[in-house]
Write a protein that holds these residues in place. Structure first.
Motif, PDB file in Angstrom:
ATOM      1  N   ASP A  75      23.816  25.852 -11.992  1.00 16.20           N
ATOM      2  CA  ASP A  75      25.129  25.967 -12.629  1.00 16.20           C
ATOM      3  C   ASP A  75      26.128  25.004 -11.990  1.00 16.20           C
ATOM      4  OD1 ASP A  75      24.411  27.806 -14.504  1.00 16.20           O
ATOM      5  OD2 ASP A  75      25.372  29.527 -13.534  1.00 16.20           O
ATOM      6  N   GLY A  76      26.093  24.899 -10.675  1.00 15.74           N
ATOM      7  CA  GLY A  76      27.000  23.988  -9.982  1.00 15.74           C
ATOM      8  C   GLY A  76      26.796  22.539 -10.393  1.00 15.74           C
ATOM      9  N   VAL A  77      25.549  22.135 -10.547  1.00 19.03           N
ATOM     10  CA  VAL A  77      25.266  20.764 -10.982  1.00 19.03           C
ATOM     11  C   VAL A  77      25.775  20.542 -12.406  1.00 19.03           C
ATOM     12  CG1 VAL A  77      23.403  19.156 -11.566  1.00 19.03           C
ATOM     13  CG2 VAL A  77      23.336  20.411  -9.415  1.00 19.03           C
ATOM     14  N   MET A  78      25.569  21.539 -13.275  1.00 16.85           N
ATOM     15  CA  MET A  78      26.041  21.395 -14.655  1.00 16.85           C
ATOM     16  C   MET A  78      27.563  21.395 -14.726  1.00 16.85           C
ATOM     17  SD  MET A  78      23.340  23.332 -17.124  1.00 16.85           S
ATOM     18  CE  MET A  78      22.953  24.790 -16.165  1.00 16.85           C
ATOM     19  N   ILE A  79      28.225  22.199 -13.893  1.00 18.34           N
ATOM     20  CA  ILE A  79      29.690  22.198 -13.871  1.00 18.34           C
ATOM     21  C   ILE A  79      30.210  20.861 -13.352  1.00 18.34           C
ATOM     22  CG2 ILE A  79      31.676  23.234 -12.704  1.00 18.34           C
ATOM     23  CD1 ILE A  79      30.192  25.940 -12.975  1.00 18.34           C
ATOM     24  N   LEU A  80      29.548  20.298 -12.352  1.00  8.28           N
ATOM     25  CA  LEU A  80      29.930  18.972 -11.857  1.00  8.28           C
ATOM     26  C   LEU A  80      29.753  17.919 -12.943  1.00  8.28           C
ATOM     27  CD1 LEU A  80      30.795  17.148  -9.495  1.00  8.28           C
ATOM     28  CD2 LEU A  80      28.372  16.937  -8.921  1.00  8.28           C
ATOM     29  N   ILE A  84      32.659  15.533 -14.689  1.00  9.14           N
ATOM     30  CA  ILE A  84      32.558  14.072 -14.787  1.00  9.14           C
ATOM     31  C   ILE A  84      32.683  13.635 -16.240  1.00  9.14           C
ATOM     32  CG2 ILE A  84      30.967  12.122 -14.516  1.00  9.14           C
ATOM     33  CD1 ILE A  84      29.935  13.560 -11.970  1.00  9.14           C
ATOM     34  N   LEU A  85      32.016  14.355 -17.145  1.00  8.63           N
ATOM     35  CA  LEU A  85      32.097  14.001 -18.560  1.00  8.63           C
ATOM     36  C   LEU A  85      33.511  14.171 -19.104  1.00  8.63           C
ATOM     37  CD1 LEU A  85      28.758  15.548 -19.850  1.00  8.63           C
ATOM     38  CD2 LEU A  85      29.326  13.120 -19.707  1.00  8.63           C
ATOM     39  N   LEU A  86      34.220  15.203 -18.653  1.00 11.91           N
ATOM     40  CA  LEU A  86      35.582  15.418 -19.136  1.00 11.91           C
ATOM     41  C   LEU A  86      36.564  14.405 -18.564  1.00 11.91           C
ATOM     42  CD1 LEU A  86      35.679  19.279 -19.184  1.00 11.91           C
ATOM     43  CD2 LEU A  86      36.032  17.775 -21.121  1.00 11.91           C
ATOM     44  N   LEU A  87      36.302  13.899 -17.390  1.00 10.34           N
ATOM     45  CA  LEU A  87      37.183  12.883 -16.815  1.00 10.34           C
ATOM     46  C   LEU A  87      36.885  11.492 -17.361  1.00 10.34           C
ATOM     47  CD1 LEU A  87      37.386  14.138 -13.140  1.00 10.34           C
ATOM     48  CD2 LEU A  87      39.117  14.346 -14.921  1.00 10.34           C
ATOM     49  N   THR A  88      35.718  11.333 -17.978  1.00 11.27           N
ATOM     50  CA  THR A  88      35.367  10.061 -18.609  1.00 11.27           C
ATOM     51  C   THR A  88      36.104   9.982 -19.940  1.00 11.27           C
ATOM     52  OG1 THR A  88      33.172  10.144 -17.618  1.00 11.27           O
ATOM     53  CG2 THR A  88      33.452   8.671 -19.495  1.00 11.27           C
ATOM     54  N   ILE A  96      30.682  17.307 -24.948  1.00 13.01           N
ATOM     55  CA  ILE A  96      29.515  17.695 -24.142  1.00 13.01           C
ATOM     56  C   ILE A  96      29.980  18.386 -22.861  1.00 13.01           C
ATOM     57  CG2 ILE A  96      27.500  16.840 -22.875  1.00 13.01           C
ATOM     58  CD1 ILE A  96      27.397  14.533 -24.956  1.00 13.01           C
ATOM     59  N   GLY A  97      31.034  17.855 -22.238  1.00 10.90           N
ATOM     60  CA  GLY A  97      31.564  18.451 -21.016  1.00 10.90           C
ATOM     61  C   GLY A  97      32.077  19.862 -21.237  1.00 10.90           C
ATOM     62  N   PHE A  98      32.838  20.082 -22.321  1.00 11.04           N
ATOM     63  CA  PHE A  98      33.329  21.431 -22.608  1.00 11.04           C
ATOM     64  C   PHE A  98      32.171  22.383 -22.891  1.00 11.04           C
ATOM     65  CE2 PHE A  98      37.632  19.617 -23.656  1.00 11.04           C
ATOM     66  CZ  PHE A  98      38.295  20.299 -22.657  1.00 11.04           C
ATOM     67  N   LEU A  99      31.139  21.909 -23.555  1.00 16.88           N
ATOM     68  CA  LEU A  99      29.983  22.762 -23.817  1.00 16.88           C
ATOM     69  C   LEU A  99      29.303  23.190 -22.523  1.00 16.88           C
ATOM     70  CD1 LEU A  99      28.387  21.082 -26.971  1.00 16.88           C
ATOM     71  CD2 LEU A  99      29.518  23.319 -26.828  1.00 16.88           C
ATOM     72  N   LEU A 100      29.273  22.296 -21.526  1.00 14.23           N
ATOM     73  CA  LEU A 100      28.650  22.643 -20.245  1.00 14.23           C
ATOM     74  C   LEU A 100      29.460  23.677 -19.465  1.00 14.23           C
ATOM     75  CD1 LEU A 100      27.268  19.214 -18.993  1.00 14.23           C
ATOM     76  CD2 LEU A 100      25.975  21.210 -19.749  1.00 14.23           C
ATOM     77  N   VAL A 102      30.621  26.341 -20.898  1.00 16.35           N
ATOM     78  CA  VAL A 102      30.335  27.627 -21.529  1.00 16.35           C
ATOM     79  C   VAL A 102      29.098  28.235 -20.864  1.00 16.35           C
ATOM     80  CG1 VAL A 102      29.719  28.763 -23.690  1.00 16.35           C
ATOM     81  CG2 VAL A 102      31.314  26.829 -23.706  1.00 16.35           C
ATOM     82  N   PRO A 103      29.223  29.435 -20.283  1.00 15.82           N
ATOM     83  CA  PRO A 103      28.086  30.036 -19.566  1.00 15.82           C
ATOM     84  C   PRO A 103      26.830  30.187 -20.435  1.00 15.82           C
ATOM     85  CG  PRO A 103      30.099  31.217 -19.039  1.00 15.82           C
ATOM     86  CD  PRO A 103      30.448  30.253 -20.129  1.00 15.82           C
ATOM     87  N   GLY A 104      26.979  30.505 -21.704  1.00 14.88           N
ATOM     88  CA  GLY A 104      25.818  30.657 -22.583  1.00 14.88           C
ATOM     89  C   GLY A 104      25.051  29.358 -22.766  1.00 14.88           C
ATOM     90  N   VAL A 105      25.780  28.268 -22.882  1.00 16.02           N
ATOM     91  CA  VAL A 105      25.131  26.950 -23.013  1.00 16.02           C
ATOM     92  C   VAL A 105      24.419  26.599 -21.710  1.00 16.02           C
ATOM     93  CG1 VAL A 105      25.562  24.477 -23.368  1.00 16.02           C
ATOM     94  CG2 VAL A 105      26.769  26.170 -24.767  1.00 16.02           C
ATOM     95  N   ARG A 106      25.074  26.870 -20.579  1.00 16.78           N
ATOM     96  CA  ARG A 106      24.436  26.619 -19.283  1.00 16.78           C
ATOM     97  C   ARG A 106      23.185  27.467 -19.131  1.00 16.78           C
ATOM     98  NH1 ARG A 106      29.692  27.005 -16.797  1.00 16.78           N
ATOM     99  NH2 ARG A 106      29.011  28.950 -15.869  1.00 16.78           N
ATOM    100  N   GLY A 107      23.235  28.716 -19.601  1.00 18.03           N
ATOM    101  CA  GLY A 107      22.072  29.594 -19.513  1.00 18.03           C
ATOM    102  C   GLY A 107      20.896  29.054 -20.313  1.00 18.03           C
ATOM    103  N   THR A 108      21.176  28.524 -21.499  1.00 14.79           N
ATOM    104  CA  THR A 108      20.108  27.943 -22.326  1.00 14.79           C
ATOM    105  C   THR A 108      19.513  26.722 -21.636  1.00 14.79           C
ATOM    106  OG1 THR A 108      21.209  28.722 -24.328  1.00 14.79           O
ATOM    107  CG2 THR A 108      19.581  26.958 -24.581  1.00 14.79           C
ATOM    108  N   ILE A 109      20.354  25.865 -21.105  1.00  9.59           N
ATOM    109  CA  ILE A 109      19.865  24.669 -20.404  1.00  9.59           C
ATOM    110  C   ILE A 109      19.078  25.079 -19.165  1.00  9.59           C
ATOM    111  CG2 ILE A 109      20.575  22.606 -19.131  1.00  9.59           C
ATOM    112  CD1 ILE A 109      22.958  22.416 -21.087  1.00  9.59           C
ATOM    113  N   ARG A 110      19.573  26.110 -18.450  1.00  9.21           N
ATOM    114  CA  ARG A 110      18.885  26.592 -17.253  1.00  9.21           C
ATOM    115  C   ARG A 110      17.492  27.117 -17.602  1.00  9.21           C
ATOM    116  NH1 ARG A 110      21.266  30.972 -16.262  1.00  9.21           N
ATOM    117  NH2 ARG A 110      23.303  30.114 -15.944  1.00  9.21           N
TER     118      ARG A 110
END
Length: 182
Positions: A75-80, A84-88, A96-100, A102-110
């Motif tokens: 989760d920490g890596v995805m939040i980081l 980065i994506l939001l500052l770009t 993509i950054g806002f989606l990361l 969202v805990p549900g999206v992170r859970g699916t990726i995890r």
């Protein structure tokens, strides 16, 4: 993700960003589009701070409980990455950054990542030695306070001056700070 796709992404993402900028700029205008990009960067930095601090606290709690904080680290890596994506600058990377965030999206990726990656940790005992299949193992390298360590006080340890050293301090006015080089 295979490394062969990285050059493709480096080409396609900027093209997508330009296309989205043009489309949104035609729809709402130039200045509102630029304001939207700046606003997403500000919101992203606030979200990064809030969720990042929370994730660090969960990592610390898991480690204090003696568990591997695998989920929290992912989760920490995805939040980081989200930060980065939001500052770009760009609306596609912002989405993509806002989606990361969202805990549900992170859970699916995890879950997708966990099907491909296995996290293994070496357990520890209260003495700090790794407990593997053969029981406690001695750590590699020096450790404090063990049978191979001898603690000396200031009175127990005296350094003898090297007579060939130019820094021996017996020349000059004889004061303790005199380090005259000959």
């Amino acid at each position: 993700m295979p490394f062969a796709i990285i050059p493709f992404l480096l080409l396609i993402i900027p093209v997508m960003e330009i296309a989205v900028f043009i489309a949104v700029g035609n729809l709402i205008g130039l200045w509102p589009t630029l304001a939207l990009v700046v606003l997403t960067a500000v919101i992203g930095s606030v979200l990064l701070r809030r969720q990042g601090i929370g994730t660090l606290a969960r990592i610390q709690a898991e480690m204090n409980a003696g568990r591997v904080p695998a989920r929290e680290l992912v989760d920490g890596v995805m939040i980081l990455a989200a930060g980065i994506l939001l500052l770009t600058p760009g609306l596609v990377t912002d989405t993509i950054g806002f989606l990361l965030f969202v805990p549900g999206v992170r859970g699916t990726i995890r879950r997708v990542i966990s099907q491909r990656v296995v996290v293994m940790a070496k357990g520890t005992t209260s003495r700090g030695f790794g407990a593997g299949p053969a029981g406690p193992q001695r750590p590699q390298g020096p450790r404090r306070g063990g049978p191979d360590v001898v603690d000396l006080s200031g009175e127990d340890y005296h350094r003898r001056p090297d007579p060939s050293s130019p820094w021996r301090g017996d020349e000059g006015d004889g004061g303790p700070g005199d380090r005259t080089l000959h």
